[in-house]
Design an enzyme around this catalytic site. Structure first.
Site, PDB file in Angstrom:
ATOM      1  N   ASP A  49      -2.710   9.268 -10.312  1.00  0.00           N
ATOM      2  CA  ASP A  49      -2.902   8.181 -11.281  1.00  0.00           C
ATOM      3  C   ASP A  49      -1.572   7.792 -11.922  1.00  0.00           C
ATOM      4  O   ASP A  49      -1.267   6.604 -12.081  1.00  0.00           O
ATOM      5  CB  ASP A  49      -3.895   8.607 -12.372  1.00  0.00           C
TER       6      ASP A  49
ATOM      7  N   GLU B  80      -5.024   2.387  -3.722  1.00  0.00           N
ATOM      8  CA  GLU B  80      -3.554   2.372  -3.813  1.00  0.00           C
ATOM      9  C   GLU B  80      -2.957   1.084  -3.260  1.00  0.00           C
ATOM     10  O   GLU B  80      -1.781   1.024  -2.935  1.00  0.00           O
ATOM     11  CB  GLU B  80      -2.961   3.585  -3.097  1.00  0.00           C
TER      12      GLU B  80
ATOM     13  N   ASP C 230       0.856  -1.186   0.000  1.00  0.00           N
ATOM     14  CA  ASP C 230       0.000   0.000   0.000  1.00  0.00           C
ATOM     15  C   ASP C 230       0.895   1.241   0.000  1.00  0.00           C
ATOM     16  O   ASP C 230       1.927   1.267   0.674  1.00  0.00           O
ATOM     17  CB  ASP C 230      -0.873  -0.043   1.264  1.00  0.00           C
TER      18      ASP C 230
END
Length: 201
Positions: A79, A106, A62
């Site tokens: 992004d 994420e 993460d």
């Protein structure tokens, strides 16, 4: 002939359906496997590992302080960052049996069949500096003592599947290890032996 035309159209339709199915298994942003593909793959590999009594490992990862990254740099940069991270993870899914997938937001997952927790931890420890070398700026981090670049927290778990067990517990174990890594400040690898593995030891 009419039969040839019908056969040609049927064949084209089959190819199109297969292409659409494959597209439905890819994450729209990053182009790597999506959650649906991950679930299918884990079902298949879990059964295989149970049959062979071989280990299967999961690395869950993460992005640290990603909300602050998005707030500071904007969603387009966010992004772009996720696309770069997906490429790094894919590059470390080296064997045909490995899979890199976007779990959501994420969060990413690397599935490594026939891999022990020690070997999976080694992969995660190679991934960390690979990410550092990208030096994606992140000056909005919560912890000012960290380097002002994008880092990730890694949770590793591995087990040999037992009877009447499923892969979901292994995922939860990797997830728990990842959150321990985040709670310790992020940018680190934590390996947590799956409760399944402890039961099998």
């Amino acid at each position: 002939s009419l039969i040839e035309v019908i056969e040609h159209k049927t064949s084209a339709l089959t190819r199109l359906n297969e292409k659409l199915h494959q597209q439905a298994l890819l994450d729209g942003l990053t182009g790597i496997a999506n959650r649906r593909k991950l679930d299918e793959f884990l079902d298949q590999q879990w059964r295989l590992a149970y049959r062979n009594q071989s280990s299967i490992a999961i690395i869950m990862t993460d992005v640290d302080d990603f909300k602050r990254f998005n707030d500071h740099y904007g969603h387009q940069q966010g992004d772009d960052c996720l696309i770069k991270l997906a490429k790094i993870l894919s590059a470390h899914a080296r064997r045909p049996s490995d899979l890199a997938a976007r779990y959501g937001g994420e969060e990413f997952v690397l599935v490594l069949p026939a891999t022990t927790s020690a070997d999976a931890t080694n992969v995660a420890n190679i991934l960390r500096p690979s990410l550092h070398s990208q030096a994606i700026p992140h000056t909005a981090r919560r912890d000012n003592s960290c380097r002002p670049i994008v880092t990730m927290s890694f949770g590793v778990a591995s087990t040999i599947p037992g009877e009447n067990e499923d892969w979901w517990n292994l995922m939860k174990s990797a997830d728990s290890a990842m959150y321990r890594a985040k709670n310790l400040g992020g940018d680190r690898v934590i390996c947590e032996h799956s409760p399944l593995q402890q039961a099998n030891d």
